[in-house]
Design an enzyme around this catalytic site. Structure first.
Site, mmCIF file in Angstrom:
data_model
loop_
_atom_site.group_PDB
_atom_site.id
_atom_site.type_symbol
_atom_site.label_atom_id
_atom_site.label_comp_id
_atom_site.label_asym_id
_atom_site.label_seq_id
_atom_site.Cartn_x
_atom_site.Cartn_y
_atom_site.Cartn_z
ATOM 1 N N ASN A 1 0.874 -1.174 0.000
ATOM 2 C CA ASN A 1 0.000 0.000 0.000
ATOM 3 C C ASN A 1 0.909 1.222 0.000
ATOM 4 O O ASN A 1 1.441 1.616 1.038
ATOM 5 C CB ASN A 1 -0.890 -0.035 1.257
ATOM 6 C CG ASN A 1 -1.889 1.103 1.289
ATOM 7 O OD1 ASN A 1 -1.843 2.001 0.449
ATOM 8 N ND2 ASN A 1 -2.779 1.073 2.264
ATOM 9 N N GLY B 1 -14.003 5.117 9.931
ATOM 10 C CA GLY B 1 -12.621 5.335 10.390
ATOM 11 C C GLY B 1 -12.327 6.819 10.318
ATOM 12 O O GLY B 1 -13.206 7.635 10.587
ATOM 13 N N ARG C 1 -2.620 -2.169 -3.351
ATOM 14 C CA ARG C 1 -3.873 -1.477 -3.087
ATOM 15 C C ARG C 1 -3.895 -0.194 -3.924
ATOM 16 O O ARG C 1 -2.943 0.591 -3.863
ATOM 17 C CB ARG C 1 -3.962 -1.124 -1.608
ATOM 18 C CG ARG C 1 -5.240 -0.394 -1.310
ATOM 19 C CD ARG C 1 -5.095 0.571 -0.182
ATOM 20 N NE ARG C 1 -6.359 1.280 -0.035
ATOM 21 C CZ ARG C 1 -6.488 2.380 0.664
ATOM 22 N NH1 ARG C 1 -5.448 2.907 1.265
ATOM 23 N NH2 ARG C 1 -7.644 2.980 0.752
ATOM 24 N N ASP D 1 -9.484 13.107 16.057
ATOM 25 C CA ASP D 1 -9.506 11.709 16.510
ATOM 26 C C ASP D 1 -10.750 11.464 17.360
ATOM 27 O O ASP D 1 -10.997 12.178 18.341
ATOM 28 C CB ASP D 1 -8.227 11.430 17.314
ATOM 29 C CG ASP D 1 -8.023 9.941 17.521
ATOM 30 O OD1 ASP D 1 -8.892 9.297 18.146
ATOM 31 O OD2 ASP D 1 -7.003 9.417 17.044
ATOM 32 N N HIS E 1 -18.304 1.390 7.261
ATOM 33 C CA HIS E 1 -16.847 1.500 7.453
ATOM 34 C C HIS E 1 -16.604 2.884 8.054
ATOM 35 O O HIS E 1 -16.688 3.898 7.360
ATOM 36 C CB HIS E 1 -16.135 1.343 6.104
ATOM 37 C CG HIS E 1 -14.651 1.511 6.184
ATOM 38 N ND1 HIS E 1 -13.752 0.480 6.011
ATOM 39 C CD2 HIS E 1 -13.892 2.614 6.430
ATOM 40 C CE1 HIS E 1 -12.518 0.932 6.149
ATOM 41 N NE2 HIS E 1 -12.573 2.232 6.404
ATOM 42 N N ARG F 1 -11.365 9.368 19.519
ATOM 43 C CA ARG F 1 -11.106 9.080 20.944
ATOM 44 C C ARG F 1 -11.103 10.347 21.777
ATOM 45 O O ARG F 1 -11.587 10.360 22.911
ATOM 46 C CB ARG F 1 -9.774 8.332 21.108
ATOM 47 C CG ARG F 1 -9.898 6.879 20.786
ATOM 48 C CD ARG F 1 -8.556 6.234 20.628
ATOM 49 N NE ARG F 1 -7.939 6.673 19.380
ATOM 50 C CZ ARG F 1 -6.990 5.993 18.749
ATOM 51 N NH1 ARG F 1 -6.526 4.887 19.264
ATOM 52 N NH2 ARG F 1 -6.490 6.434 17.624
ATOM 53 N N GLY G 1 -11.725 1.702 12.410
ATOM 54 C CA GLY G 1 -11.351 2.229 13.734
ATOM 55 C C GLY G 1 -12.515 2.567 14.649
ATOM 56 O O GLY G 1 -12.588 2.095 15.783
ATOM 57 N N HIS H 1 -13.281 2.644 -0.305
ATOM 58 C CA HIS H 1 -13.242 1.583 0.722
ATOM 59 C C HIS H 1 -13.870 0.282 0.217
ATOM 60 O O HIS H 1 -14.303 -0.544 1.008
ATOM 61 C CB HIS H 1 -14.009 1.973 1.998
ATOM 62 C CG HIS H 1 -13.480 3.165 2.721
ATOM 63 N ND1 HIS H 1 -14.300 4.111 3.277
ATOM 64 C CD2 HIS H 1 -12.217 3.549 2.997
ATOM 65 C CE1 HIS H 1 -13.576 5.040 3.864
ATOM 66 N NE2 HIS H 1 -12.309 4.729 3.700
ATOM 67 N N ARG I 1 -12.997 15.573 6.894
ATOM 68 C CA ARG I 1 -13.788 15.899 5.691
ATOM 69 C C ARG I 1 -15.230 16.222 6.072
ATOM 70 O O ARG I 1 -15.782 15.610 6.990
ATOM 71 C CB ARG I 1 -13.806 14.718 4.725
ATOM 72 C CG ARG I 1 -12.463 14.389 4.164
ATOM 73 C CD ARG I 1 -12.543 13.230 3.185
ATOM 74 N NE ARG I 1 -11.290 12.506 3.191
ATOM 75 C CZ ARG I 1 -11.179 11.186 3.096
ATOM 76 N NH1 ARG I 1 -12.250 10.430 2.968
ATOM 77 N NH2 ARG I 1 -10.000 10.620 3.129
ATOM 78 N N GLU J 1 -8.518 -5.665 4.537
ATOM 79 C CA GLU J 1 -8.381 -5.394 3.107
ATOM 80 C C GLU J 1 -7.209 -6.178 2.508
ATOM 81 O O GLU J 1 -7.261 -6.591 1.348
ATOM 82 C CB GLU J 1 -8.163 -3.885 2.886
ATOM 83 C CG GLU J 1 -9.434 -3.078 3.124
ATOM 84 C CD GLU J 1 -9.185 -1.678 3.656
ATOM 85 O OE1 GLU J 1 -8.699 -1.555 4.796
ATOM 86 O OE2 GLU J 1 -9.482 -0.720 2.937
HETATM 87 P P1 ADP Z 1 -8.151 5.181 8.600
HETATM 88 O O1 ADP Z 1 -9.334 5.708 7.834
HETATM 89 O O2 ADP Z 1 -7.038 6.174 8.724
HETATM 90 O O3 ADP Z 1 -7.716 3.800 8.212
HETATM 91 P P2 ADP Z 1 -8.999 3.946 11.092
HETATM 92 O O4 ADP Z 1 -9.895 2.913 10.534
HETATM 93 O O5 ADP Z 1 -7.743 3.522 11.746
HETATM 94 O O6 ADP Z 1 -8.714 5.107 10.074
HETATM 95 O O7 ADP Z 1 -9.861 4.787 12.157
HETATM 96 C C1 ADP Z 1 -9.363 5.879 12.848
HETATM 97 C C2 ADP Z 1 -10.429 6.348 13.835
HETATM 98 O O8 ADP Z 1 -10.774 5.244 14.662
HETATM 99 C C3 ADP Z 1 -9.961 7.466 14.737
HETATM 100 O O9 ADP Z 1 -10.948 8.475 14.822
HETATM 101 C C4 ADP Z 1 -9.795 6.776 16.073
HETATM 102 O O10 ADP Z 1 -10.137 7.614 17.122
HETATM 103 C C5 ADP Z 1 -10.785 5.639 16.008
HETATM 104 N N1 ADP Z 1 -10.301 4.549 16.874
HETATM 105 C C6 ADP Z 1 -9.253 3.740 16.654
HETATM 106 N N2 ADP Z 1 -9.061 2.918 17.730
HETATM 107 C C7 ADP Z 1 -10.001 3.227 18.614
HETATM 108 C C8 ADP Z 1 -10.336 2.757 19.916
HETATM 109 N N3 ADP Z 1 -9.630 1.795 20.479
HETATM 110 N N4 ADP Z 1 -11.390 3.329 20.536
HETATM 111 C C9 ADP Z 1 -12.112 4.298 19.929
HETATM 112 N N5 ADP Z 1 -11.840 4.797 18.718
HETATM 113 C C10 ADP Z 1 -10.809 4.278 18.063
#
Ligand code: ADP
Length: 420
Positions: A7, A213, A92, A285, A211, A287, A346, A181, A244, A402
Site C-alpha cells: 500500500n 474510520g 492497493r 480523533d 466502514h 477518541r 477504527g 473503501h 472531511r 483489506e
Molecule cells: P483510517 O481511515 O485512517 O484507516 P482507522 O480505521 O484507523 O482510520 O480509524 C481511525 C479512527 O478510529 C480514529 O478516529 C480513532 O479515534 C478511532 N479509533 C481507533 N481505535 C479506537 C479505539 N480503540 N477506541 C475508539 N476509537 C478508536
C-alpha cells in the site's frame, strides 16, 4: 502462494507478506518519510514475534522496496530465504477511475490506464505508480496485480451512481459516483453473507456495511453486490469524517469561496482537511471527542491532557450518529428490507456508544442490541455478534481485512496466469 501486499502512499509504503493458501501473515511493516529527512522502517516478523525499527535513508520508493526485501530475507528478522520466494505482489489502489472494474495484472497498458486515473485521485495515483514502478525495478520477474478500492462499487445501478448534473459532464469528464473503501466493504459483507447463510438466509440478502474510520463510508449490498454507497465522485461525499465535511449543500462551496477568497484548490483542501470532527471540535480523533463527552459538561480543564469543548464534542457526534442512522434507513428503503448491519474500521470496531446510539434509533426496524456484547466489542480481533437473538436484523462488528482480499485476488490472477 506468498503474496507481498503493498500500500504505497506519497511518502510511505506499508506492506504485508501473506501466505494466500493459509492466510497466515508472516510479516508486516511500514516505511515512512520516504524522500525526506529521517526516513525509517518499522518491521514486524509475526511468526517469531520480533520487531525491527531503524532510521534508514530512502530517497524514493525503490529504495524503500529494496529495504523491505532485505528485511523479509534477513536471517534474524525475516521470514523467507530469498526474494525468489515472493510469488506475487498485490497493490492497493485507491481509485480505478472509469477504467478498472476489477483487479488486473500489471502490464505497460495497465500502467498507462492508471496514469489516466490521476485526475480522480492525484496524490494517491502518483504514489501507487511509484510503488508499482519500485517493485518492477527491484523484483522485475515477480508478477504484480492491482486491486482497486472503487472496483466493488461498480455494480451500482445508474440511479445510484448518476449525479443529476448535465449529461455532458458524465460523458466528457466521467463525473459519477465511484465510491471508496470497496475492498473493506467487500471483505466484511462477504463474512456477513457467510453468517447469514449459516443462519439459513442465502437468497436476496440485504446488508448495510458501515466502514467508520478517519474516512468513513456506508454501503448497501444486496446479494453480494453494491447497490449504493455514500462516498461519491471522490471520498469527500457522504457522512461527516475526521477532517472531511461529507455531503453539504453544493451552494455552500461557492459561498465560502466567495466570502474567504479561496481558490478551487484551497477550497478542496479546506473541505478535505479542515472540516468534519476537526472543524467542529478542533480534534480529528474520535477518541478525543469521546473523552470530552464522557468527562461531561462540568469537568475541570486538564492542561496535561487537553480535550475538545463538551458542547462541540456532543454536537459533532450527534451529527455523526444522525447521519449514519439516515443512511441505514435510506439503504433499508433502497433494498426494501434489511438483514444485517456491519460495523467496521477504527470507530466502527471500537466505539460501542456510537453503535448503540445508531441502533437504538432504528428500533422501528426491529433492531435490538445486546448491550453487554456491544460494550465488550472494543479492540477485539474476532467477529462479534452485537444483536440479541430476538432482533429482526443481525448487527455485527467485523474487523476489516483489506490485505487478505488483495492477497486472494492477486493469488487468483497469478495462478490463472500459470495455467495459460
Ligand atoms: P483510517 O481511515 O485512517 O484507516 P482507522 O480505521 O484507523 O482510520 O480509524 C481511525 C479512527 O478510529 C480514529 O478516529 C480513532 O479515534 C478511532 N479509533 C481507533 N481505535 C479506537 C479505539 N480503540 N477506541 C475508539 N476509537 C478508536
Amino acid at each position: 502462494m506468498k503474496v507481498l501486499v503493498v500500500n504505497a502512499g506519497s511518502s510511505s509504503l506499508k506492506y504485508q507478506l501473506i501466505d494466500s493458501d493459509t492466510e497466515v501473515v508472516f510479516a508486516r511493516g511500514i516505511c515512512e518519510r520516504i524522500g525526506q529527512e529521517g526516513s525509517e522502517i518499522d518491521h514486524r516478523q509475526l511468526i517469531k514475534g520480533v520487531r525491527y525499527q531503524k532510521e534508514m535513508p530512502m530517497s524514493n520508493h525503490a529504495d524503500a522496496m529494496r529495504i523491505v526485501v532485505d528485511m523479509l530475507t534477513d536471517p534474524a528478522f525475516g521470514c523467507i530465504g530469498s526474494m525468489a520466494e515472493i510469488d506475487a505482489v498485490g497493490h492497493r489502489v485507491v481509485h480505478g477511475g472509469p477504467f478498472f472494474v476489477e483487479s488486473v495484472l500489471v502490464s505497460p497498458e495497465v500502467i498507462k490506464e492508471l496514469e489516466g486515473c490521476r485526475d480522480f485521485a492525484p496524490l494517491h495515483t502518483e504514489a501507487h505508480l511509484m510503488g508499482i514502478k519500485a517493485c518492477l525495478e527491484v523484483m522485475p520477474q515477480v508478477p504484480e496485480v492491482l486491486v482497486f478500492d472503487t472496483a466493488f462499487h461498480r455494480t451500482m445501478p445508474e440511479e445510484a451512481y448518476f449525479y443529476p448534473v448535465s449529461y455532458d459532464m458524465y460523458e466528457k469528464y466521467k463525473i459519477r459516483r465511484y465510491g471508496a473503501h470497496g475492498t473493506s466493504h467487500r471483505y466484511v459483507s462477504g463474512v456477513m453473507q457467510d453468517i447469514l447463510a449459516k443462519a439459513g438466509k442465502t437468497k436476496d440478502t440485504k446488508i448495510v456495511t458501515c466502514h467508520l474510520g478517519n474516512g468513513s463510508s456506508i454501503s448497501a449490498i444486496r446479494d453480494g453486490k453494491v447497490i449504493d454507497t455514500s462516498m461519491g465522485f471522490t471520498p469527500l461525499d457522504g457522512i461527516e469524517m475526521g477532517t472531511r465535511c461529507g455531503s453539504i449543500d453544493p451552494a455552500i462551496v461557492t459561498y465560502i469561496m466567495d466570502k474567504k477568497g479561496f481558490t478551487p484548490d484551497r477550497m478542496n483542501e479546506y473541505m478535505n482537511k479542515e472540516c468534519g470532527f476537526l472543524g467542529i471540535t478542533g480534534y480529528n480523533d474520535a477518541r478525543d471527542i469521546e473523552r470530552a463527552i464522557l468527562a461531561g459538561p462540568n469537568a475541570p480543564p486538564d492542561p496535561d491532557n487537553p480535550r475538545p469543548d463538551y458542547y462541540r464534542a456532543r454536537l459533532c457526534f450527534s451529527i455523526l450518529h444522525y447521519q449514519i442512522k439516515k443512511y441505514i434507513g435510506a439503504y433499508a428503503a433502497a433494498m426494501n428490507g434489511l438483514d444485517a448491519i456491519v460495523f467496521t474500521a477504527g470507530i466502527g470496531e471500537n466505539n460501542p456508544r456510537l453503535r448503540e446510539e445508531v441502533c437504538s434509533g432504528l428500533s422501528f426496524l426491529g433492531i435490538e442490541i445486546d448491550k453487554e456484547a456491544n460494550d465488550r466489542a472494543v479492540r477485539q480481533p474476532n467477529v462479534l455478534k452485537l444483536s440479541t437473538d430476538t432482533s429482526k436484523v443481525f448487527v455485527y462488528m467485523i474487523p476489516t481485512n483489506e490485505e487478505i482480499v488483495i492477497a486472494r485476488d492477486t493469488a487468483k490472477i497469478v495462478s490463472e496466469l500459470g495455467k495459460k
